[in-house]
Design a protein around this motif. Sequence first.
Motif, PDB file in Angstrom:
ATOM      1  N   SER A   1      19.249  32.904  45.134  1.00 19.10           N
ATOM      2  CA  SER A   1      18.734  31.870  44.220  1.00 19.10           C
ATOM      3  C   SER A   1      17.309  31.486  44.602  1.00 19.10           C
ATOM      4  CB  SER A   1      19.649  30.651  44.181  1.00 19.10           C
ATOM      5  OG  SER A   1      19.755  30.081  45.446  1.00 19.10           O
ATOM      6  N   ARG A   2      16.999  31.484  45.895  1.00 19.23           N
ATOM      7  CA  ARG A   2      15.631  31.095  46.236  1.00 19.23           C
ATOM      8  C   ARG A   2      14.646  32.199  45.849  1.00 19.23           C
ATOM      9  NH1 ARG A   2      16.601  31.801  52.397  1.00 19.23           N
ATOM     10  NH2 ARG A   2      15.554  33.759  52.767  1.00 19.23           N
ATOM     11  N   LEU A   3      15.134  33.414  45.744  1.00 19.35           N
ATOM     12  CA  LEU A   3      14.281  34.496  45.262  1.00 19.35           C
ATOM     13  C   LEU A   3      14.077  34.378  43.749  1.00 19.35           C
ATOM     14  CD1 LEU A   3      12.913  37.332  45.550  1.00 19.35           C
ATOM     15  CD2 LEU A   3      15.175  38.304  45.162  1.00 19.35           C
ATOM     16  N   LEU A   4      15.178  34.228  42.999  1.00 18.76           N
ATOM     17  CA  LEU A   4      15.081  34.258  41.534  1.00 18.76           C
ATOM     18  C   LEU A   4      14.492  32.967  40.975  1.00 18.76           C
ATOM     19  CD1 LEU A   4      18.377  36.157  40.781  1.00 18.76           C
ATOM     20  CD2 LEU A   4      16.042  37.015  40.629  1.00 18.76           C
ATOM     21  N   GLU A   5      14.582  31.876  41.720  1.00 15.43           N
ATOM     22  CA  GLU A   5      13.959  30.626  41.268  1.00 15.43           C
ATOM     23  C   GLU A   5      12.438  30.745  41.238  1.00 15.43           C
ATOM     24  OE1 GLU A   5      14.849  27.226  40.289  1.00 15.43           O
ATOM     25  OE2 GLU A   5      16.414  28.554  39.590  1.00 15.43           O
ATOM     26  N   ARG A   6      11.901  31.749  41.907  1.00 13.50           N
ATOM     27  CA  ARG A   6      10.444  31.912  41.911  1.00 13.50           C
ATOM     28  C   ARG A   6       9.955  32.465  40.575  1.00 13.50           C
ATOM     29  NH1 ARG A   6       9.552  34.827  47.704  1.00 13.50           N
ATOM     30  NH2 ARG A   6       7.380  34.951  47.057  1.00 13.50           N
ATOM     31  N   ALA A   7      10.858  32.976  39.756  1.00 11.66           N
ATOM     32  CA  ALA A   7      10.476  33.406  38.406  1.00 11.66           C
ATOM     33  C   ALA A   7      10.256  32.158  37.579  1.00 11.66           C
ATOM     34  CB  ALA A   7      11.571  34.260  37.787  1.00 11.66           C
TER      35      ALA A   7
ATOM     36  N   GLU B   1      -1.767  23.580  33.360  1.00  8.81           N
ATOM     37  CA  GLU B   1      -2.556  23.116  34.519  1.00  8.81           C
ATOM     38  C   GLU B   1      -2.506  24.123  35.665  1.00  8.81           C
ATOM     39  OE1 GLU B   1       0.413  20.560  33.866  1.00  8.81           O
ATOM     40  OE2 GLU B   1      -0.720  20.928  32.030  1.00  8.81           O
ATOM     41  N   ARG B   2      -1.456  24.950  35.680  1.00 10.80           N
ATOM     42  CA  ARG B   2      -1.331  25.959  36.733  1.00 10.80           C
ATOM     43  C   ARG B   2      -1.753  27.339  36.251  1.00 10.80           C
ATOM     44  NH1 ARG B   2       2.087  25.250  40.997  1.00 10.80           N
ATOM     45  NH2 ARG B   2       1.254  27.284  41.506  1.00 10.80           N
ATOM     46  N   GLY B   3      -2.376  27.392  35.081  1.00  6.92           N
ATOM     47  CA  GLY B   3      -2.919  28.658  34.631  1.00  6.92           C
ATOM     48  C   GLY B   3      -2.083  29.409  33.605  1.00  6.92           C
ATOM     49  N   SER B   4      -0.901  28.863  33.244  1.00 11.64           N
ATOM     50  CA  SER B   4      -0.061  29.447  32.186  1.00 11.64           C
ATOM     51  C   SER B   4       0.452  30.854  32.478  1.00 11.64           C
ATOM     52  CB  SER B   4      -0.802  29.480  30.837  1.00 11.64           C
ATOM     53  OG  SER B   4      -1.133  28.186  30.447  1.00 11.64           O
TER      54      SER B   4
ATOM     55  N   ALA C   1       7.582  23.905  41.287  1.00 10.53           N
ATOM     56  CA  ALA C   1       8.356  22.686  41.042  1.00 10.53           C
ATOM     57  C   ALA C   1       8.531  22.475  39.541  1.00 10.53           C
ATOM     58  CB  ALA C   1       7.638  21.496  41.659  1.00 10.53           C
ATOM     59  N   ILE C   2       9.365  21.535  39.182  1.00 10.40           N
ATOM     60  CA  ILE C   2       9.662  21.305  37.764  1.00 10.40           C
ATOM     61  C   ILE C   2       8.399  20.961  36.984  1.00 10.40           C
ATOM     62  CG2 ILE C   2      10.926  19.837  36.148  1.00 10.40           C
ATOM     63  CD1 ILE C   2      13.056  19.584  38.367  1.00 10.40           C
ATOM     64  N   VAL C   3       7.565  20.073  37.549  1.00 10.67           N
ATOM     65  CA  VAL C   3       6.368  19.655  36.799  1.00 10.67           C
ATOM     66  C   VAL C   3       5.364  20.787  36.640  1.00 10.67           C
ATOM     67  CG1 VAL C   3       6.394  17.204  37.301  1.00 10.67           C
ATOM     68  CG2 VAL C   3       5.358  18.782  38.934  1.00 10.67           C
ATOM     69  N   GLU C   4       5.477  21.818  37.476  1.00 11.22           N
ATOM     70  CA  GLU C   4       4.523  22.923  37.375  1.00 11.22           C
ATOM     71  C   GLU C   4       4.969  23.965  36.350  1.00 11.22           C
ATOM     72  OE1 GLU C   4       3.189  22.859  42.071  1.00 11.22           O
ATOM     73  OE2 GLU C   4       4.822  24.127  41.402  1.00 11.22           O
ATOM     74  N   ARG C   5       6.133  23.732  35.768  1.00  9.78           N
ATOM     75  CA  ARG C   5       6.693  24.726  34.845  1.00  9.78           C
ATOM     76  C   ARG C   5       6.466  24.343  33.388  1.00  9.78           C
ATOM     77  NH1 ARG C   5      11.227  27.958  37.213  1.00  9.78           N
ATOM     78  NH2 ARG C   5      11.096  27.582  39.434  1.00  9.78           N
ATOM     79  N   ASP C   6       6.577  25.362  32.550  1.00  8.12           N
ATOM     80  CA  ASP C   6       6.451  25.142  31.114  1.00  8.12           C
ATOM     81  C   ASP C   6       7.624  25.845  30.440  1.00  8.12           C
ATOM     82  OD1 ASP C   6       5.425  24.242  28.802  1.00  8.12           O
ATOM     83  OD2 ASP C   6       3.626  25.509  28.800  1.00  8.12           O
ATOM     84  N   LEU C   7       7.794  25.586  29.141  1.00 13.83           N
ATOM     85  CA  LEU C   7       8.866  26.258  28.420  1.00 13.83           C
ATOM     86  C   LEU C   7       8.517  27.726  28.216  1.00 13.83           C
ATOM     87  CD1 LEU C   7       9.690  23.614  25.692  1.00 13.83           C
ATOM     88  CD2 LEU C   7      10.890  24.080  27.837  1.00 13.83           C
ATOM     89  N   VAL C   8       9.541  28.551  28.172  1.00 14.08           N
ATOM     90  CA  VAL C   8       9.336  29.973  27.888  1.00 14.08           C
ATOM     91  C   VAL C   8       9.112  30.097  26.383  1.00 14.08           C
ATOM     92  CG1 VAL C   8      10.462  32.225  27.918  1.00 14.08           C
ATOM     93  CG2 VAL C   8      10.764  30.641  29.827  1.00 14.08           C
ATOM     94  N   THR C   9       7.936  30.563  25.980  1.00 11.91           N
ATOM     95  CA  THR C   9       7.626  30.566  24.545  1.00 11.91           C
ATOM     96  C   THR C   9       7.237  31.930  24.000  1.00 11.91           C
ATOM     97  OG1 THR C   9       5.401  29.935  25.165  1.00 11.91           O
ATOM     98  CG2 THR C   9       6.827  28.172  24.391  1.00 11.91           C
ATOM     99  N   ARG C  10       6.831  32.858  24.875  1.00 11.00           N
ATOM    100  CA  ARG C  10       6.383  34.151  24.343  1.00 11.00           C
ATOM    101  C   ARG C  10       7.407  35.238  24.639  1.00 11.00           C
ATOM    102  NH1 ARG C  10       0.626  36.295  25.670  1.00 11.00           N
ATOM    103  NH2 ARG C  10       1.348  37.907  24.240  1.00 11.00           N
ATOM    104  N   PRO C  11       7.607  36.152  23.697  1.00 11.58           N
ATOM    105  CA  PRO C  11       8.579  37.214  23.935  1.00 11.58           C
ATOM    106  C   PRO C  11       8.071  38.249  24.932  1.00 11.58           C
ATOM    107  CG  PRO C  11       7.514  37.547  21.820  1.00 11.58           C
ATOM    108  CD  PRO C  11       6.977  36.266  22.368  1.00 11.58           C
TER     109      PRO C  11
END
Length: 505
Positions: free
Chosen positions: A298-304, A310-313, A138-148
Amino acid sequence: MPGLVEDLAHWVGLTRDRIDRLALQPSLEQIGRVMRVGDGVATVSGLPETRLDELLLFAGGVQGLAVDLGEQAIGCVLLGDATRVAAGSIVRGTGEVARVPVGDALLGRTVDALGQPLDGGEAVAAATFAPVEQPAPAIVERDLVTRPLATGLLVVDAMIPLGRGQRELIIGDRATGKTAVAVDTMINQRHSDVICVYAAVGQKASAVAEVIASVRQYGAPERCLFVVGEADAPPGLQWLTPYSACSMAEHFVAAGRDVLLVIDDLTKHAAAYRQISLLLRRPPGREAYPGDIFYIHSRLLERAAKLAPERGSGSLTALPIAETQAGNISAYIPTNLISITDGQIYLDPRLFNEDQKPAIDVGKSVSRVGGKTQAPVLQALSESLRLEYAQFLELEVFTRFGTMVDERTRKVIEHGRRLRAVLRQPQFAPLSLGEEVALLLAVAEGAIDDLPLDRIDAFRSALAGWLTEHCPEALALTEHTPALDLALKARLIAALRALAGSVSG
Ligand SMILES: Nc1ncnc2c1ncn2[C@@H]1O[C@H](COP(=O)(O)OP(=O)(O)O)[C@@H](O)[C@H]1O
Ligand SMILES: [Mg+2]
């Protein structure tokens, strides 16, 4: 009823003895019958309580998934050999969705979409099983993409940089090097801690074998996993392959790891799904694909995703591949995929034929996320590179018409040609960050402007050895190095000029 009892004995895997004993205690079971079977799908009657995506067991040990629920009958894709399923035979519901083994036991292995070994090894000894379909974070479980996520391909890392947790489509005609880009990216992870999962859908067995062999030879196969639904596998297994691979990858992501998932390719996946849908007599839509073709991708690629602390990064980076016909990226499946992903790497057959490999058309490629994650030392050198390269290409086309050019323009073109030559790269030779920085610096500082074009390859192959000897600090650069310090930069430029001198003759 002896036939029925025998049938039962077969699929439950019990001996006749135990059946006799069990028969003493009556139990309730839903049993259906196969109405029609063929081409990897079956229609089943008599299982009114079946739920969507439920796993069904056919007599003969074949498994199937209920994908189409009707009032009278349910449509089902077979995940095994259809010839072992006969019309009129028995089907049993399991009340479960399909699950695959997950965990460390899979690393280094080649399995099919159900986790069965394809490498001739023993069954995967996994303690945990995960459903093949899982909701995306979900949105709250996500973080910004920061590492290359370093691909080791200079043209990608400099101009179309990828980030961990991004979805980047690799798209192009057949035989333009799409698989090669993905494989080189996997091989480059031998210097990182990224786990690589390669899902092959509808590929020739020989092509898959080649990929596995190259990763074994050049990469870190103990951190790689291959999930294969090759071209002659039942269409149901091919269709399931990317979902299974994704579940296997997600297990590592949940443990906080960075995972790269390559799906080769989604065009074949769409074709397998179209075949299943048409055989199940669902109404065809555009290009005869069923109406939910966008949703299944989309339901497959949204899993990326990049997960929050909080979810382990952990992160799941997806590199789906799509094949175009005659460069037509506005066909149905390619446009769908372009709109789902965070950018695309476009491979051009014209560049491929001109031997500009990897044949990536920088102008048509974009990375909408990764730019912010680029290593600072690389970013400083590649900021204006896209623009500079585009201007050079335009200028070069212009001068092809035999126009007289002044000295300045000639220099710009010669410089651009050096840049283009530097972006050329053989297979299985991903570059380290230090080498990439050195190459871009050599171009930017004009250190190779006087080097004949046909010596650039020699310059590149000699680079790592030369730097080890003359400027080892450059090879120690990492994504965390804030900037190239001036003293190092000067030493590096001197070393590059010296190398150019030594290979020019
Ligand atoms: N950078 C490269 N240098 C040299 N040959 C390459 C390069 N990339 C791909 N090739 C070759 O081009 C052919 C097609 O590549 P492949 O990745 O299989 O294409 P696709 O997956 O687009 O069909 C292969 O024989 C491969 O070895
Ligand atoms: Mg390929």
